[in-house]
Design an enzyme around this catalytic site. Structure first.
Site, short mmCIF file in Angstrom:
data_model
loop_
_atom_site.label_atom_id
_atom_site.label_comp_id
_atom_site.label_asym_id
_atom_site.label_seq_id
_atom_site.Cartn_x
_atom_site.Cartn_y
_atom_site.Cartn_z
N ASP A 7 -12.47 71.01 1.02
CA ASP A 7 -12.15 70.95 2.44
C ASP A 7 -11.10 72.00 2.75
O ASP A 7 -10.23 72.29 1.91
CB ASP A 7 -11.64 69.56 2.84
CG ASP A 7 -11.40 69.46 4.34
OD1 ASP A 7 -12.40 69.44 5.08
OD2 ASP A 7 -10.24 69.41 4.76
N GLU A 9 -8.36 73.57 5.97
CA GLU A 9 -7.77 73.48 7.30
C GLU A 9 -7.54 74.91 7.77
O GLU A 9 -7.24 75.80 6.97
CB GLU A 9 -6.46 72.70 7.29
CG GLU A 9 -6.59 71.25 6.85
CD GLU A 9 -7.46 70.41 7.77
OE1 GLU A 9 -7.56 70.76 8.97
OE2 GLU A 9 -8.05 69.43 7.30
N HIS A 57 -3.91 69.33 12.17
CA HIS A 57 -3.37 69.37 10.80
C HIS A 57 -1.85 69.30 10.72
O HIS A 57 -1.30 68.93 9.67
CB HIS A 57 -3.87 70.62 10.05
CG HIS A 57 -3.60 71.93 10.74
ND1 HIS A 57 -2.33 72.42 10.96
CD2 HIS A 57 -4.45 72.85 11.25
CE1 HIS A 57 -2.40 73.59 11.56
NE2 HIS A 57 -3.68 73.88 11.77
N HIS A 152 -5.23 65.43 9.64
CA HIS A 152 -6.16 65.99 8.66
C HIS A 152 -5.37 66.76 7.61
O HIS A 152 -4.37 67.42 7.92
CB HIS A 152 -7.14 66.94 9.35
CG HIS A 152 -8.17 66.24 10.17
ND1 HIS A 152 -9.51 66.32 9.90
CD2 HIS A 152 -8.05 65.45 11.26
CE1 HIS A 152 -10.18 65.60 10.80
NE2 HIS A 152 -9.30 65.06 11.63
N ASP A 157 -8.56 64.90 2.78
CA ASP A 157 -9.94 64.83 3.27
C ASP A 157 -10.94 65.02 2.14
O ASP A 157 -12.01 64.41 2.14
CB ASP A 157 -10.17 65.90 4.35
CG ASP A 157 -9.51 65.53 5.68
OD1 ASP A 157 -8.90 64.45 5.73
OD2 ASP A 157 -9.62 66.30 6.64
#
Length: 242
Positions: A7, A9, A57, A152, A157
């Protein structure tokens, strides 16, 4: 099989608009078992995050200012993912950003460094058509706790997605062996299979029971009733002695 749940960001929604990766989280699985050999990197994106992305985030420009740039972590990152099967939720988004970062360094696209990329969002849509299939929705559907997820985060995640992926792909292998064709040996005599080893039964307890009940709660919610696993047949009482 080596699988990496990945994942990222980012500073915004589009690499074409100059947005960059600022966090990467990876979780490793070998033969569907989490290994603990995870990778987590904060990255200086060399620009500010857009307001909407920052609200998601929470990683400020000040916090990221002393972190390494993508060029400085690219070799370590590619060594980690090389040759693995990569699982990403909404893969085109993350892969698009990774491709843009690699292109800046004159490196091949992300898919050329790995075995393949699996989009768990597309997989979820095929299993649950017409339903919400965000990571939060899937956590709720499969009874995976994400109460600690207020913002997040790449690694958080990825950890949640690993649990979701295992739930999405959960299946039961056959307990019998299909030999196929004639089951005779070279001498025409029936093959004799070695006796099976004794089955060891371990009773669930503690956290295992709590997690099991949470999973059943999720199944009850999906079924809008009581799932079959909670329907215990009533055993007939033995007939009284004459």
């Amino acid at each position: 099989m080596r699988q990496i749940i990945l994942d990222t960001e980012t500073t915004g929604l589009s690499p074409r608009a100059g947005n960059r990766i600022l966090e990467i989280g990876c979780v490793e699985m070998l033969n569907r078992q989490l290994t603990g050999n995870n990778l987590h990197m904060y990255i200086n994106p060399e620009r500010d995050s857009e307001e909407g992305a920052l609200n998601v985030h929470g990683l400020t420009t000040e916090f990221l200012s002393d972190k390494p740039k993508f060029a400085e972590i690219s070799a370590e990152f590619l060594d980690y993912v090389r040759g693995a099967q990569i699982i990403i939720h909404n893969a085109p988004f993350d892969v698009g950003f990774l491709d843009a970062e690699l292109d800046r360094l004159g490196l091949p696209p992300f898919v050329e460094h790995v075995d393949e990329v699996i989009d768990s969002l597309q997989m979820a849509k095929e299993i649950h058509p017409g339903r919400r299939n965000s990571l939060d929705a899937l956590c709720d559907r499969y009874g995976i706790s994400n109460a600690h997820r207020t913002l997040h985060g790449g690694l958080l995640d990825a950890v949640l997605l690993a649990e979701v992926y295992l739930a999405l792909t959960r299946g039961q292998n056959s307990l019998t062996m299909d030999l196929g064709g004639d089951q005779d040996g070279d001498d025409g005599q029936p093959l004799e299979l070695a006796p099976l080893a004794p089955v060891i039964v371990l009773a669930a307890e503690g956290n295992d029971l709590v997690e099991h009940e949470a999973l059943l709660d999720g199944l009850d919610k999906d079924a809008k009733g009581t799932c079959l696993w909670r329907v215990v047949p009533v055993e007939e009482a033995p007939a009284p002695a004459a």
